[in-house]
Scaffold this active site. Structure first.
Site, short mmCIF file in Angstrom:
data_model
loop_
_atom_site.label_atom_id
_atom_site.label_comp_id
_atom_site.label_asym_id
_atom_site.label_seq_id
_atom_site.Cartn_x
_atom_site.Cartn_y
_atom_site.Cartn_z
N LYS A 72 -6.23 2.60 7.05
CA LYS A 72 -7.40 1.86 7.52
C LYS A 72 -7.10 0.38 7.55
O LYS A 72 -6.31 -0.07 6.71
CB LYS A 72 -8.64 2.15 6.66
N ARG A 88 10.79 -3.13 8.28
CA ARG A 88 11.69 -4.25 8.51
C ARG A 88 12.40 -4.65 7.22
O ARG A 88 13.58 -4.98 7.21
CB ARG A 88 10.91 -5.46 9.05
N ASP A 116 -11.21 -6.42 5.42
CA ASP A 116 -10.19 -5.41 5.10
C ASP A 116 -10.64 -4.57 3.91
O ASP A 116 -10.70 -3.35 4.02
CB ASP A 116 -8.82 -6.06 4.86
N ILE A 160 0.84 -1.21 0.00
CA ILE A 160 0.00 0.00 0.00
C ILE A 160 0.87 1.25 0.00
O ILE A 160 0.49 2.29 -0.58
CB ILE A 160 -1.00 -0.01 1.17
#
Lengths: 307, 307
Positions: free
Chosen positions: A90, A37, A168, A14
């Site tokens: 979100k 990471r 989601d 994203i």
């Protein structure tokens, strides 16, 4: 106006698809560092954790978090405690109580917290809201059906605990519905299809109400071919069709309206505005509806799912 | 003060064990009618549905609902729409959004809505709250382990969708915890053991936080022998033990305190007070925590359960 240095946390799909292009368009922010990471951005200072970023760069006033929701609470709390303004992808957190605690912490610290709902910034959502404002709602149908393999390739976290599964993408539909419908939504019952090797639903139906109008919700993560992100609202003045995730609007007796996608540039403009006004924007209604669907939902077994 | 005519809806186990004895103690209410599909009370006018009771008895000002939470929303909405004051057994509804819609409807109609949490009326809860108010909380352990066959014999609804499973007793613990702890509770993760032939968990663990203190929650519906309804709070001034569902309090260096059970008489006294003051009392925090646990919980399969 002064530009704002921002740190971007979570350099994954994203971030690359939406956040980096939006930040590269100019606007109010300068991308000063990242924390991730694994991911990094060419030419931008990179840290492994949000804590390292915060410690290294006291001049970074704003942090944008686009890590998965499970685990984002600690990162956001750390940023708020360090006096940084925070923008959340979100859903804003893995639970409603986490999101409420973040809002309270931001209030106490005097920093801006922005819980974003990018689908609300789709081109025709505001027009849909305006048209519905004085209508009597008779029935609502929400259909959000997409191909998880196309939009979330290999993202195992999305079907893990706290990953929301088909909610989601589905929460995007609920973020639009709570924005455009004039009455609150109430969850009455739900059915949740949970793959035997996963924790979260891969498909769901929800029965809701908006005032006295029935609301039928159909979420599916296994739709191949044409993708469906549509909301239909029957009213006393005919039926509204909001299609393509909010970017196309069909109203009775009118030519269809369709605007360009500027969801993330609009989110960042709004974040800058909130910071300059010393305000926060934390609307948790979509998240509460998802929690309600999990609470009351009938789990039904579904075949094992592999990407 | 004038006495208040009340209708009792749902003549099942909790009505017979708690509501009828409390109403028979005197107090502010006269039981004027019941509504129940199967149950009735000797010498009291009986209806089959809340709608029939409302239609037949415009003089009944208050309705107490102790039906299961799934389905209670429509009953409560009907009572509110008819201008009656409403008292809800816990949990107040099957979803948070249902409970919020009831609160809004009561506000709009100008009637009292009382979402009860009977465990908060246990003898030593107020004393525990008072003692904790100025302490620094280090850690919290909540253990609520009981035998479903003893306390809910044959109540299949409790393991059906909207029945909450082990969170039906567990929400009592959360209602006490949210009352006595000085900081908000935040749900971080959960594990939910769901029998293969049921929809809701029969056991659960939840990891929460209260401020920065860890909160470990252990709910079990299969404990035979001694039953456990305990909350332990480690503080900077030693450990508080609130046992037996809130009726026994052990504080550092003090004799244990133990009061008699007057939970339901206290609830009805509070309902009368709210009606006379024109107020409502709808604290949804315990319900929101349960929804969060379902939202983020890892479902794990458990053996089939039969009563």
């Amino acid at each position: 106006m002064d530009r704002i240095r921002i740190g971007l946390v979570g350099i994954g799909k994203i971030a690359r698809d939406q956040h980096l292009p939006a930040l590269n368009q100019g606007g109010d922010f300068d991308l000063a560092a990242t924390a991730s990471r694994n991911g990094r951005v060419d030419g931008v200072e990179a840290h492994e954790t949000v804590d390292a970023l915060i410690a290294a760069r006291p001049d970074i006033a704003a942090i944008s978090l686009c890590t998965p929701p499970a685990g984002r609470f600690e990162q956001a709390m750390a940023a708020i405690a360090a006096g940084r303004h925070v923008m959340l992808e979100k859903p804003p957190a893995a639970t409603v109580s986490e999101a409420e605690a973040l809002a309270e912490a931001a209030r106490a610290k005097g920093v801006t917290l922005f819980a974003t709902w990018h689908s609300r910034e789709a081109a025709e959502v505001d027009a849909a809201r305006g048209w519905l404002a004085d209508k009597a709602i008779r029935a609502v149908r929400i259909m959000w059906r997409e191909d998880i393999r196309q939009w979330h390739p290999g993202q195992d976290w999305i079907l893990a605990p706290g990953g929301f599964g088909v909610f989601d993408p589905g929460i995007n539909a609920l973020s639009i519905a709570t924005r455009i419908l004039p009455d609150p939504l109430v969850v009455l019952s739900a059915e949740l299809a949970i793959p035997e090797n996963r924790a979260c639903p891969i498909a769901a139906t929800i029965a809701m109400r908006c005032g006295t109008a029935p609301v039928a919700v159909d979420f599916d993560f296994l739709q191949t071919g044409d993708q469906t992100w549509d909301i239909e609202v029957d009213t006393d003045a005919g039926t509204l069709y909001l299609r393509n995730g909010g970017s196309r609007l069909e109203l009775p007796g009118a030519e269809p309206m369709q605007g360009p996608n500027a969801e993330y540039p609009r989110l960042y403009a709004r974040f800058a505005e909130l910071i300059r006004n010393g305000e926060s924007d934390v609307d948790l209604r979509p998240l509460r509806l998802v929690a309600d669907a999990f609470l009351t939902g009938q789990p039904t077994p579904a075949p094992a799912f592999e990407f």
